[in-house]
Design an enzyme around this catalytic site. Structure first.
Site, PDB file in Angstrom:
ATOM      1  N   TRP A  35       7.766 -13.095  11.189  1.00  0.00           N
ATOM      2  CA  TRP A  35       6.654 -12.116  11.112  1.00  0.00           C
ATOM      3  C   TRP A  35       7.157 -10.692  10.901  1.00  0.00           C
ATOM      4  O   TRP A  35       8.146 -10.268  11.509  1.00  0.00           O
ATOM      5  CB  TRP A  35       5.881 -12.174  12.429  1.00  0.00           C
ATOM      6  CG  TRP A  35       5.030 -10.993  12.710  1.00  0.00           C
ATOM      7  CD1 TRP A  35       5.431  -9.781  13.220  1.00  0.00           C
ATOM      8  CD2 TRP A  35       3.619 -10.866  12.496  1.00  0.00           C
ATOM      9  NE1 TRP A  35       4.357  -8.939  13.345  1.00  0.00           N
ATOM     10  CE2 TRP A  35       3.234  -9.579  12.917  1.00  0.00           C
ATOM     11  CE3 TRP A  35       2.635 -11.741  12.009  1.00  0.00           C
ATOM     12  CZ2 TRP A  35       1.908  -9.133  12.857  1.00  0.00           C
ATOM     13  CZ3 TRP A  35       1.319 -11.293  11.949  1.00  0.00           C
ATOM     14  CH2 TRP A  35       0.968 -10.011  12.363  1.00  0.00           C
ATOM     15  N   ASN A  37       5.451  -6.571  10.768  1.00  0.00           N
ATOM     16  CA  ASN A  37       4.387  -5.579  10.592  1.00  0.00           C
ATOM     17  C   ASN A  37       4.998  -4.236  10.251  1.00  0.00           C
ATOM     18  O   ASN A  37       5.861  -4.193   9.355  1.00  0.00           O
ATOM     19  CB  ASN A  37       3.326  -5.599  11.704  1.00  0.00           C
ATOM     20  CG  ASN A  37       3.773  -5.366  13.121  1.00  0.00           C
ATOM     21  OD1 ASN A  37       4.434  -6.200  13.697  1.00  0.00           O
ATOM     22  ND2 ASN A  37       3.402  -4.258  13.706  1.00  0.00           N
ATOM     23  N   ASP A  38       4.573  -3.166  10.860  1.00  0.00           N
ATOM     24  CA  ASP A  38       4.866  -1.796  10.389  1.00  0.00           C
ATOM     25  C   ASP A  38       6.268  -1.523   9.835  1.00  0.00           C
ATOM     26  O   ASP A  38       7.269  -1.936  10.438  1.00  0.00           O
ATOM     27  CB  ASP A  38       4.723  -0.794  11.546  1.00  0.00           C
ATOM     28  CG  ASP A  38       3.505  -1.012  12.386  1.00  0.00           C
ATOM     29  OD1 ASP A  38       2.673  -1.856  12.056  1.00  0.00           O
ATOM     30  OD2 ASP A  38       3.392  -0.319  13.410  1.00  0.00           O
ATOM     31  N   GLN A  54       8.813  -3.844  12.143  1.00  0.00           N
ATOM     32  CA  GLN A  54       8.383  -4.597  13.313  1.00  0.00           C
ATOM     33  C   GLN A  54       8.533  -6.074  12.986  1.00  0.00           C
ATOM     34  O   GLN A  54       8.018  -6.540  11.959  1.00  0.00           O
ATOM     35  CB  GLN A  54       6.927  -4.243  13.655  1.00  0.00           C
ATOM     36  CG  GLN A  54       6.772  -2.847  14.205  1.00  0.00           C
ATOM     37  CD  GLN A  54       7.299  -2.742  15.619  1.00  0.00           C
ATOM     38  OE1 GLN A  54       6.630  -3.118  16.566  1.00  0.00           O
ATOM     39  NE2 GLN A  54       8.521  -2.245  15.777  1.00  0.00           N
ATOM     40  N   TRP A 305      -4.423  -5.703  10.607  1.00  0.00           N
ATOM     41  CA  TRP A 305      -4.630  -6.509  11.821  1.00  0.00           C
ATOM     42  C   TRP A 305      -5.918  -7.316  11.725  1.00  0.00           C
ATOM     43  O   TRP A 305      -6.029  -8.379  12.327  1.00  0.00           O
ATOM     44  CB  TRP A 305      -4.679  -5.605  13.052  1.00  0.00           C
ATOM     45  CG  TRP A 305      -3.347  -4.981  13.333  1.00  0.00           C
ATOM     46  CD1 TRP A 305      -3.002  -3.675  13.137  1.00  0.00           C
ATOM     47  CD2 TRP A 305      -2.175  -5.629  13.840  1.00  0.00           C
ATOM     48  NE1 TRP A 305      -1.687  -3.477  13.498  1.00  0.00           N
ATOM     49  CE2 TRP A 305      -1.167  -4.650  13.932  1.00  0.00           C
ATOM     50  CE3 TRP A 305      -1.885  -6.942  14.220  1.00  0.00           C
ATOM     51  CZ2 TRP A 305       0.116  -4.948  14.393  1.00  0.00           C
ATOM     52  CZ3 TRP A 305      -0.604  -7.229  14.678  1.00  0.00           C
ATOM     53  CH2 TRP A 305       0.380  -6.243  14.761  1.00  0.00           C
TER      54      TRP A 305
HETATM   55  C1  FRU Z   1       0.673  -0.629  14.491  1.00  0.00           C
HETATM   56  C2  FRU Z   1       1.221  -1.036  15.829  1.00  0.00           C
HETATM   57  C3  FRU Z   1       1.975   0.112  16.468  1.00  0.00           C
HETATM   58  C4  FRU Z   1       2.945  -0.562  17.380  1.00  0.00           C
HETATM   59  C5  FRU Z   1       3.289  -1.809  16.591  1.00  0.00           C
HETATM   60  C6  FRU Z   1       3.541  -3.012  17.443  1.00  0.00           C
HETATM   61  O1  FRU Z   1       0.472  -1.660  13.608  1.00  0.00           O
HETATM   62  O2  FRU Z   1       0.193  -1.507  16.662  1.00  0.00           O
HETATM   63  O3  FRU Z   1       1.157   1.051  17.116  1.00  0.00           O
HETATM   64  O4  FRU Z   1       4.063   0.231  17.611  1.00  0.00           O
HETATM   65  O5  FRU Z   1       2.199  -2.061  15.735  1.00  0.00           O
HETATM   66  O6  FRU Z   1       4.059  -4.055  16.707  1.00  0.00           O
END
Ligand code: FRU
Length: 494
Positions: A35, A37-38, A54, A305
């Site tokens: 996975w 994310n950011d 992330q 999300w």
């Molecule tokens: C944004 C977020 C951030 C946090 C991260 C956690 O997408 O919620 O605020 O640091 O993802 O994975």
């Protein structure tokens, strides 16, 4: 190296090679395995651009956050590096959340991130609390700073939440000192951006608040970024729980760009223009970097999300980054264009000019799923059309459409029939500047995504699509008649 980091690195090493390159985008970054994310820690270090993200290597679901790591010389070819951080300390056991990177005066690479920890609160509740932490390294290996955390609840302004205090974005000032902005939640429950300063990058103190939502632009403000661009000051935020506002902002997790002016001495930011950063279905938490030639480059998580339900099964990766985008400001608007380095990888040029379209038309050699295509649409003189549509990633069953309605000047992206099986949002509409029926669309496709840049980057529209790869036809349609120019390239990496 901690056990948790060693475990993550050997997991990557053992399992990532089983993911076929053909099952990933060609030039958009995906996680090594699992996975993503950011984007985090977008920075220039020792001649290369680094990007962390992330990361949860063990599944395609969000889980205890690690920092994945990659680097590039041209923003198009990405080289994967071993996972850089794992949640292995008391202060980040519940996750190494988002953050950024810069370079210390002695030349070491500095990562600034949010450590999440579960804590017993005075009211007996167990809550996650967030602090800002550092890690220092050489571009491959990083060690967490012995004085972590460097910003805690003690460093918050009155009423600031220690539960929602995350996503530091650091930069170096021309005088060598450092600043960072970080997202926070104020007493009214909505978001704010706090500014901190440091002489050495290691010891930090509060300057004050830069801006706050006051419940207008969503609640918690995640992933702030703050920089000057073309003589103005820009604040980027990714708010949670936004309410829709016309076609500018949709409900849920959104992206907001505030353009204004900034008095550095007084830390006073005044808003002048507010707009969405991206008008598509999948875009969130962008981060920018200013590179040596002065370009400000932004990269975002090409996912949201709210749309996670639309996820292919049997894939061992999930989440991808957007194309890095060059930013500028024109007439009070943020302009985004795909990073120019992409043009080096264009091939198989196909050009059509002045093609009349009424009804549905396919053009020979205009097809594909890894393409860079520019369309110029204009009305037949004296005869305004009703609407124009381009059909992408198409076969007998699947299609993703972009439809422009001339009288309302609304452009709509629709991936309902792209092979989806989850009942999440599959369409977005945006108001495009009315140009008497003329419209320019630059469309990037890279197997699992579509990014559209409207009228030379006045608006960007990004969406993930998991349509089977054999669906690669493209067609054009008009109700009424339009005149169309097409310039289409395949992208190939050399
Ligand atoms: C944004 C977020 C951030 C946090 C991260 C956690 O997408 O919620 O605020 O640091 O993802 O994975």
């Amino acid at each position: 190296m901690s056990e948790a980091l060693e475990k993550a690195q050997s997991f990557e090493y053992k399992h990532a090679p089983s993911i076929l390159e053909e099952q990933r985008p060609l030039f958009h970054l995906t996680p090594t395995i699992g996975w993503m994310n950011d984007p985090n820690g977008f920075s220039y270090y020792k001649g290369e651009y680094h990007l962390f993200y992330q990361y949860h290597p063990y599944s395609t679901e969000w889980g205890p956050m690690h920092w994945g790591h990659a680097k590039t010389k041209d923003f198009i070819h990405w080289e994967r590096l071993p996972v850089a951080m794992a949640p292995d300390k008391e202060y980040d056991k519940a996750g190494c959340f988002s953050g950024s990177a810069t370079v210390l005066p002695d030349g070491r690479h500095l990562l600034v991130y949010t450590g999440v920890q579960k804590r017993l609160m005075p009211d007996g509740d167990i809550k996650e609390t967030q602090t800002q932490c550092l890690a220092i390294g050489d571009g491959v290996n990083y060690e967490k700073w012995s004085n972590n955390p460097v910003l805690t609840q003690e460093d918050l302004p009155t009423g600031g939440s220690s539960v929602d205090f995350r996503d530091p974005k650091v930069w170096q000032e021309p005088d060598g000192s450092y600043r960072l902005v970080v997202g926070n939640r104020t007493e009214d429950g909505s978001g704010a951006v706090l500014l901190y300063k440091s002489e050495n990058g290691l010891d930090w103190s509060l300057v004050g608040s830069v801006d706050a939502s006051q419940r207008q632009y969503g609640m918690m403000w995640e992933c702030p970024d703050f920089f000057s661009l073309d003589g103005q000051q820009v604040l980027l935020i990714s708010p949670q729980e936004m309410r829709p506002m016309g076609l500018e902002f949709h409900a849920g997790n959104g992206t907001v760009c505030i353009i204004g002016s900034y008095d550095k001495e007084k830390n006073h930011f005044s808003r002048e223009h507010v707009q969405a950063i991206d008008y598509g279905i999948d875009f969130y938490a962008p981060q920018t970097l200013e590179i040596a030639d002065g370009r400000r480059i932004m990269i975002g998580w090409m996912q949201n999300w709210n749309t996670l339900g639309e996820k292919p099964r049997d894939y061992r990766w999930f989440g991808q980054m957007s194309i890095p985008r060059e930013l500028s400001i024109q007439n009070g608007r943020l302009i985004q264009t795909p990073i120019r380095e992409l043009e080096q990888y264009r091939c198989n040029r196909v050009v059509y000019q002045n093609v009349p379209v009424s009804g549905e038309t396919e053009l020979q050699n205009v097809e594909g799923r890894i393409i860079d295509m520019t369309l110029n649409i204009r009305p037949v003189p004296g005869d305004l059309y009703n609407c124009f549509q381009v059909n992408l990633a198409k076969d007998e069953e699947c299609v993703t459409t972009l439809r422009y309605q001339l009288d309302t000047s609304i452009l709509k992206i629709d991936r309902t029939y792209s092979g989806c099986s989850a009942d999440v949002v599959h369409t977005r509409s945006l108001m495009v500047r009315h140009c008497d029926g003329a419209l320019k669309l630059r469309i990037l496709m890279d197997r699992y995504s579509i990014e559209v840049f409207v009228n030379d980057g006045e608006q960007a529209v990004s969406t993930a699509i998991f349509t089977r790869q054999t669906a690669c036809a493209i067609s054009f349609e008009a109700v009424g008649s339009v005149i169309l120019d097409v310039e289409k390239y395949d992208i190939q990496l050399t």
